[in-house]
Scaffold this motif. Structure first.
Motif, mmCIF file in Angstrom:
data_model
loop_
_atom_site.group_PDB
_atom_site.id
_atom_site.type_symbol
_atom_site.label_atom_id
_atom_site.label_comp_id
_atom_site.label_asym_id
_atom_site.label_seq_id
_atom_site.Cartn_x
_atom_site.Cartn_y
_atom_site.Cartn_z
ATOM 1 N N SER A 233 0.831 -1.220 0.000
ATOM 2 C CA SER A 233 0.000 0.000 0.000
ATOM 3 C C SER A 233 0.856 1.257 0.000
ATOM 4 O O SER A 233 0.606 2.204 0.764
ATOM 5 N N ALA B 1 -3.427 3.620 -6.391
ATOM 6 C CA ALA B 1 -3.415 2.332 -7.089
ATOM 7 C C ALA B 1 -4.344 1.330 -6.408
ATOM 8 O O ALA B 1 -4.668 1.460 -5.227
ATOM 9 N N SER B 2 -4.749 0.319 -7.167
ATOM 10 C CA SER B 2 -5.560 -0.765 -6.594
ATOM 11 C C SER B 2 -4.749 -1.558 -5.586
ATOM 12 O O SER B 2 -5.269 -2.083 -4.614
ATOM 13 N N GLY B 3 -3.458 -1.654 -5.847
ATOM 14 C CA GLY B 3 -2.527 -2.317 -4.947
ATOM 15 C C GLY B 3 -1.127 -1.873 -5.282
ATOM 16 O O GLY B 3 -0.837 -1.475 -6.417
ATOM 17 N N SER C 279 3.094 -0.423 -8.878
ATOM 18 C CA SER C 279 1.679 -0.056 -8.744
ATOM 19 C C SER C 279 0.847 -0.953 -9.654
ATOM 20 O O SER C 279 1.225 -1.219 -10.793
ATOM 21 N N PHE D 204 -3.043 -1.480 -11.256
ATOM 22 C CA PHE D 204 -4.333 -0.835 -11.531
ATOM 23 C C PHE D 204 -5.265 -1.845 -12.209
ATOM 24 O O PHE D 204 -4.861 -2.567 -13.107
ATOM 25 N N ARG E 218 -9.582 -3.497 -15.064
ATOM 26 C CA ARG E 218 -10.367 -2.498 -15.770
ATOM 27 C C ARG E 218 -10.884 -3.102 -17.067
ATOM 28 O O ARG E 218 -10.334 -4.079 -17.577
ATOM 29 N N VAL F 226 -5.447 -6.114 -16.217
ATOM 30 C CA VAL F 226 -4.728 -5.664 -15.025
ATOM 31 C C VAL F 226 -3.395 -5.070 -15.477
ATOM 32 O O VAL F 226 -2.644 -5.700 -16.228
ATOM 33 N N ALA G 9 -3.412 -5.892 -4.208
ATOM 34 C CA ALA G 9 -4.562 -5.441 -4.995
ATOM 35 C C ALA G 9 -5.723 -6.430 -4.946
ATOM 36 O O ALA G 9 -6.798 -6.147 -5.484
#
Length: 254
Positions: A49, A54-56, A70, A72, A75, A134, A162
């Motif tokens: 984190s 970012a998602s993770g 990072s 993301f 999507r 991803v 994430a």
């Protein structure tokens, strides 16, 4: 009256591009520049984190090698892409302009991006996010040696942070051959003078190798020895990464 002698222009020759191995690496009892034993990895610092947007994400330090990753997504995939029942993985590895001693050399590293994709693809359960993508963005903040193994391990930690479904964490460790010696987790100086290198990427809990990269000339016994060293280190690194994730979860619950 005698005229002035014509000045002779100076000439120079470029330095040889091939580096000669320093005497220290030829000695039987040479000591590693950072004082470690030949089979001793660098101290590692891991944190998840690290990027709020970012998602993770994850940030790691292995000695002087510093990497941040990072993640993301998932999507929705672009409309131009063909329909797929499984998710897609997009990986990008880049260096900051201050990552290496030569300033202004930061750039995308396509070869590392491809190898990162190969190392992670087999560990991610792509069926859990169909029609989506991803994105994994790895940034090397400081190059201190063994960059790719550190990037792969950090990316795996970021994917777990994430919440991406995986068969197991992915760990990576490399070994350099210097003369008659095998040194694990080499630093930049050792990599510059290595006779060969071997990197293993694996799923430690499942004891599965997802990628093996070999450069230079190796004897069969040396390959076996290097593989054993890498697999043992990967298993121990996996335990450290799991502890990091557990600690992050316990802190979030407080």
């Amino acid at each position: 009256m005698a005229g002035k002698a014509a000045s002779v222009p100076s000439t120079y020759s470029p330095s040889p591009t091939q580096k000669k191995k320093p005497t220290i690496f030829k000695d039987v009892d040479w000591v590693r520049p950072d004082g470690r034993g030949f089979h001793q990895c660098r101290p590692a610092f891991l944190r998840t984190s690290a990027v709020n947007a970012a998602s993770g994400s994850a940030y790691v330090e292995f000695g002087n090698t510093k990497v941040i990753v990072s993640v993301f997504g998932p999507r929705e995939s672009k409309k131009a892409m063909l329909y797929s029942d499984v998710g897609r993985l997009n990986c990008n590895v880049s260096y900051t302009t201050f990552a290496t001693p030569i300033r202004g050399q930061g750039s995308d590293h396509k070869e590392f991006s491809s190898m990162l994709h190969k190392a992670l693809e087999g560990a991610i359960i792509l069926e859990t996010f169909p029609k989506t993508t991803v994105d994994v963005f790895a940034l090397v903040l400081e190059c201190g040696g063994s960059d790719l193994p550190v990037v792969i391990s950090c990316a795996s930690l970021a994917l777990a942070d994430a919440g991406i479904m995986m068969y197991d964490l992915v760990t990576a460790v490399s070994v350099s051959c210097l003369g008659k010696n095998l040194v694990i987790d080499p630093i930049s100086e050792e990599e510059s003078f290595q006779d060969g290198s071997l990197m293993i990427t694996c799923l430690p809990s499942r004891n599965e190798v997802t990628q093996l990269t070999l450069t230079g000339e190796w004897s069969t016994p040396k390959i076996h020895e290097a593989m054993e060293l890498c697999l043992d280190a990967c298993s121990k690194l996996g335990e450290i990464m799991r502890s990091c994730l557990k600690e992050a979860v316990s802190i979030s619950k407080e």
